[in-house]
Write a protein that holds these residues in place. Structure first.
Motif, PDB file in Angstrom:
ATOM      1  N   TYR A   1      -4.070   4.884  -2.066  1.00  0.00           N
ATOM      2  CA  TYR A   1      -5.427   5.136  -1.574  1.00  0.00           C
ATOM      3  C   TYR A   1      -5.607   6.642  -1.380  1.00  0.00           C
ATOM      4  O   TYR A   1      -4.631   7.387  -1.212  1.00  0.00           O
ATOM      5  N   PRO A   2      -6.836   7.134  -1.425  1.00  0.00           N
ATOM      6  CA  PRO A   2      -7.083   8.567  -1.224  1.00  0.00           C
ATOM      7  C   PRO A   2      -7.207   8.899   0.260  1.00  0.00           C
ATOM      8  O   PRO A   2      -7.671   8.090   1.064  1.00  0.00           O
ATOM      9  N   LYS A   3      -6.772  10.116   0.592  1.00  0.00           N
ATOM     10  CA  LYS A   3      -6.934  10.622   1.959  1.00  0.00           C
ATOM     11  C   LYS A   3      -7.030  12.134   1.853  1.00  0.00           C
ATOM     12  O   LYS A   3      -6.044  12.794   1.543  1.00  0.00           O
ATOM     13  N   GLY A   4      -8.233  12.657   2.089  1.00  0.00           N
ATOM     14  CA  GLY A   4      -8.450  14.077   1.872  1.00  0.00           C
ATOM     15  C   GLY A   4      -8.251  14.398   0.396  1.00  0.00           C
ATOM     16  O   GLY A   4      -8.776  13.722  -0.487  1.00  0.00           O
TER      17      GLY A   4
ATOM     18  N   GLU B   1      -5.262  14.325  -1.011  1.00  0.00           N
ATOM     19  CA  GLU B   1      -3.987  13.728  -1.406  1.00  0.00           C
ATOM     20  C   GLU B   1      -4.151  12.239  -1.703  1.00  0.00           C
ATOM     21  O   GLU B   1      -5.169  11.620  -1.383  1.00  0.00           O
TER      22      GLU B   1
ATOM     23  N   PHE C   1      -2.024   8.584  -1.141  1.00  0.00           N
ATOM     24  CA  PHE C   1      -1.010   8.042  -0.256  1.00  0.00           C
ATOM     25  C   PHE C   1      -0.732   6.573  -0.562  1.00  0.00           C
ATOM     26  O   PHE C   1      -1.495   5.906  -1.256  1.00  0.00           O
TER      27      PHE C   1
ATOM     28  N   TYR D   1      -4.430  -0.629  -5.578  1.00  0.00           N
ATOM     29  CA  TYR D   1      -5.053   0.527  -4.947  1.00  0.00           C
ATOM     30  C   TYR D   1      -6.345   0.118  -4.253  1.00  0.00           C
ATOM     31  O   TYR D   1      -6.947  -0.908  -4.553  1.00  0.00           O
TER      32      TYR D   1
ATOM     33  N   TYR E   1     -10.613   3.780  -0.939  1.00  0.00           N
ATOM     34  CA  TYR E   1     -10.825   4.501   0.324  1.00  0.00           C
ATOM     35  C   TYR E   1      -9.579   4.334   1.196  1.00  0.00           C
ATOM     36  O   TYR E   1      -8.764   3.425   0.972  1.00  0.00           O
ATOM     37  N   ARG E   2      -9.458   5.226   2.194  1.00  0.00           N
ATOM     38  CA  ARG E   2      -8.364   5.063   3.147  1.00  0.00           C
ATOM     39  C   ARG E   2      -8.723   3.932   4.104  1.00  0.00           C
ATOM     40  O   ARG E   2      -9.737   3.989   4.801  1.00  0.00           O
TER      41      ARG E   2
ATOM     42  N   ASP F   1      -8.560   1.424   7.410  1.00  0.00           N
ATOM     43  CA  ASP F   1      -8.130   1.431   8.811  1.00  0.00           C
ATOM     44  C   ASP F   1      -6.967   0.452   8.922  1.00  0.00           C
ATOM     45  O   ASP F   1      -7.026  -0.655   8.392  1.00  0.00           O
TER      46      ASP F   1
ATOM     47  N   GLU G   1       2.159   6.838   6.512  1.00  0.00           N
ATOM     48  CA  GLU G   1       1.353   7.152   5.339  1.00  0.00           C
ATOM     49  C   GLU G   1       2.097   8.207   4.528  1.00  0.00           C
ATOM     50  O   GLU G   1       2.293   9.331   4.985  1.00  0.00           O
TER      51      GLU G   1
ATOM     52  N   SER H   1       2.581  10.493   1.126  1.00  0.00           N
ATOM     53  CA  SER H   1       1.839  11.073   0.012  1.00  0.00           C
ATOM     54  C   SER H   1       2.673  11.044  -1.268  1.00  0.00           C
ATOM     55  O   SER H   1       3.907  10.991  -1.228  1.00  0.00           O
TER      56      SER H   1
END
Length: 207
Positions: free
Chosen positions: A54-57, A59, A61, A135, A138-139, A141, A154, A156
């Motif tokens: 999933y994307p986070k910023g 990066e 992860f 995948y 989105y990141r 919760d 998490e 990367s």
């Protein structure tokens, strides 16, 4: 590369290439694993884990979990979210999605499955385990089930591809102390079957 490019590249590699498997990786594993003589039998069960990107910023992860300490084969170990096949599961991918939803609280219907990796027999638990790559766009919760998950890490892609995480460490398992190849990720030792799965994934991700 951005997340869409990463997923497209990953999907293409998994569609076109033969999986690396675990044979060469197993040759580098500790003698302890090779001494475990359990073979698949009538009591062998099946399970699945989810390797979910999933994307986070900026990066990309995927989550690893720390199992709570308990009197069992995998107590206190790092792992991918997952668990045993249940009778109502449509297929092995459904097992991975259901277990991930139960353990870390993701919305399974939002996960797009890409491909299964190489199934692995885990002698200490007498179980086949199927890694499933997927995948989310989105990141998510995370809502960990405290009975199953002590913590969520998490991780990367850049961490996974850092050669310095490959180390030899001493671990304790069921009264035995052994030195084993492993990955040290965020100060956690990842070894055994989970390390084999990660090693295959790294071979796929490497340029």
């Amino acid at each position: 590369m951005n997340f869409v490019e990463f997923i497209n590249t990953l999907s293409k590699r998994l569609a076109e290439n033969k999986l690396p498997g675990h044979e060469e990786i197993m040759k580098r594993m500790s003698p302890y694993r090779l001494r475990v003589k359990v073979e698949p039998n009538g009591s062998t069960r099946r399970s699945a884990v989810l390797m979910m990107f999933y994307p986070k910023g900026e990066e990309i992860f995927l989550p690893l979990i720390l199992r709570p300490q308990y009197d069992g084969v995998h107590g206190g170990q790092m792992a991918f979210p997952g668990g045993r096949v249940e009778a109502n599961d449509r297929d092995i991918q459904a097992t991975a999605l259901r277990e991930a939803q139960e353990e870390i609280g993701i919305k399974a219907t939002d996960v797009k499955v890409v491909r299964n990796l190489t199934e692995l027999f885990i002698p200490p638990s007498n179980m086949f385990c199927q890694p499933v790559v997927g995948y989310m766009p989105y990141r998510p919760d995370f809502y960990p089930d405290e009975r199953e998950v002590a913590d969520i890490f998490e991780v990367s892609i850049s961490e996974l591809l850092d050669p310095s995480i490959v180390q030899i460490r001493t671990v304790e398992t069921r009264g035995n102390t052994l030195e084993t190849p492993c990955f040290v990720i965020q100060d956690q030792i990842v070894w055994g079957a989970t390390a084999l799965m990660i090693a295959e994934l790294i071979e796929i991700l490497k340029d």
